[in-house]
Scaffold this motif. Sequence first.
Motif, PDB file in Angstrom:
ATOM      1  N   VAL A   1       0.886  -1.228   0.230  1.00  0.00           N
ATOM      2  CA  VAL A   1       0.185   0.028   0.055  1.00  0.00           C
ATOM      3  C   VAL A   1       1.174   1.171  -0.056  1.00  0.00           C
ATOM      4  CG1 VAL A   1      -1.785   1.371   1.357  1.00  0.00           C
ATOM      5  CG2 VAL A   1      -1.948  -1.362   1.252  1.00  0.00           C
ATOM      6  N   SER A   2       2.033   1.268   0.711  1.00  0.00           N
ATOM      7  CA  SER A   2       2.581   2.484   0.894  1.00  0.00           C
ATOM      8  C   SER A   2       4.128   1.971   1.557  1.00  0.00           C
ATOM      9  CB  SER A   2       2.158   3.376   1.814  1.00  0.00           C
ATOM     10  OG  SER A   2       2.077   3.048   2.894  1.00  0.00           O
TER      11      SER A   2
ATOM     12  N   LYS B   1      -3.200  -4.712  -0.606  1.00  0.00           N
ATOM     13  CA  LYS B   1      -4.475  -4.951  -0.317  1.00  0.00           C
ATOM     14  C   LYS B   1      -4.913  -6.144  -1.329  1.00  0.00           C
ATOM     15  CE  LYS B   1      -6.163  -0.238   0.356  1.00  0.00           C
ATOM     16  NZ  LYS B   1      -7.024   0.887  -0.108  1.00  0.00           N
TER      17      LYS B   1
END
Length: 512
Positions: free
Chosen positions: A289-290, A309
């Motif tokens: 995601v990051s 995800k």
Amino acid sequence: MPAKPAPIKKSAKKAAEKEEKPAAPAPVPETAPVEAPPAEDPPVEAAAPAAVEETTPAPEAPVAEAAPAEPAPVEEPPKAPTPPPPAVPPSAPQGLSVDDVNDTSVTLKWRSPENIGSGLDGYAVEYCKEGSSEWVVANTELVTSNRHAIRGLTTGDMLNIRVVAVNAGGRSEPVVLPQPIPVREVMDRPRIRMPRALRSKYIRHAGEQINLVIPFSGKPKPVISWTKNGQPLDTKKVNVRNSDKDSILFIRKAERDDSGSYEMSVKVDSFEDKTTLIIQIVDLPGPPVSVKLVDSWGFNAALEWTPPKDNGNTEITGYTVQKADKKTGEWFTVLEHFHRLNVTVTDLVMGNVYTFRVFSENMVGRSETAAVTKDAARIKKTVPAEVVVPLSVGIVYKPLEYKEHDFSEAPKFTAPLKDRAATVGYTAKLLCAVRGSPKPKIEWLKNQMLLGDDPKFRQINNQGVCSLEIRKPSSFDGGVYTCRAKNALGEATVACKLEVKQVTIQEEKDKK
């Protein structure tokens, strides 16, 4: 000499008898041509009176004279040709049994007769309805195999069935089924035979073709039904083809939505059998995601990221971390198959600016895209305390002074020599290990006498491992061998005893 006249008179009497004997067998030649076997009997009867009078074997003379009658053979009439043996019918077939029954046919099987007689042309299959005496031939032509299906029957009839073997000699005795056979479908409970590979979770990659064959049994023909997660199948995506023995589940191009629990049901009347097949379609995962640059210090940078995800419908197995220098822009892999969600990247170059990115991994492979850090890690140039910085001249670097470590060491044996025994004529080797700095000089001695460059001995020193090879030793080569190592700091010695044995003839015989 009174005894001599007696033998003369006796010989005269015998001579007179010999003259009379030829007249007796005169009638024998007359009876011989009429019939050969009785010709020998009359001479025996004629000679009987003479045999009574004298003890001499009179019957022998007629036999000798009857011999000329034998050469006249009696011609036999020509033999008539032997007629062929009559044709023999075969014995009855064996082991008649029912192989299959349904609503309109009965299938039989049997074994060949034990005795086929004059050959075997085939079999005739006949049946008779229960309560009737009329036998109907089921096959228009003789059956040559040991299996036959009677078709076109009426459902519910009770049939008596028999089989007859036929050849040129006629029909054999029939073999009859012990009980009448009802013409109806035999009930067989449904049963699904799930292949071993499908009993656990069935995993396939997205885009692959799925073609699963699941066999079953049951009579009459079972009714097959499929469901997915308790709902009917989508016929646009999943195709099902059923036969009498198996069911085929076919998906041309698998997608993740095709994953789920598939249930197959086989039903015959009120009986039913079910099985569950779990299909999992997996794909590449998405990126994390990051990813965040937590800190940078010295030649290091600390990173953190969050899981993706989209895991590709399977477990995430690791991450790949890469770095890129802002000057070149080329990416280099720092870590692969890394399991944690944070890492410290080391050995960065001073003065460079770095960007990092992280890929996700699962059983299919690495994600197509990666999460990239928003901030860049700047590795600053540090100035040591020993560096003098004049204001007018600029930065002048003064290298630090380091005291060199003294590695000098006197020789020391780390592996000593060991006593050993050798055999005459067989090369022996002595081994030991030594260390020291500077490199020590190695010398070998035998009974405290320096060996020098004797070609019988081969001296080797390789990386501190010292060896002495004694080529084809004799009994005189036994003794105490010493290895001496010395350098400027000292010397060390190690010794062993070598015993050279002579093989005796008796020992050689024992070996044989």
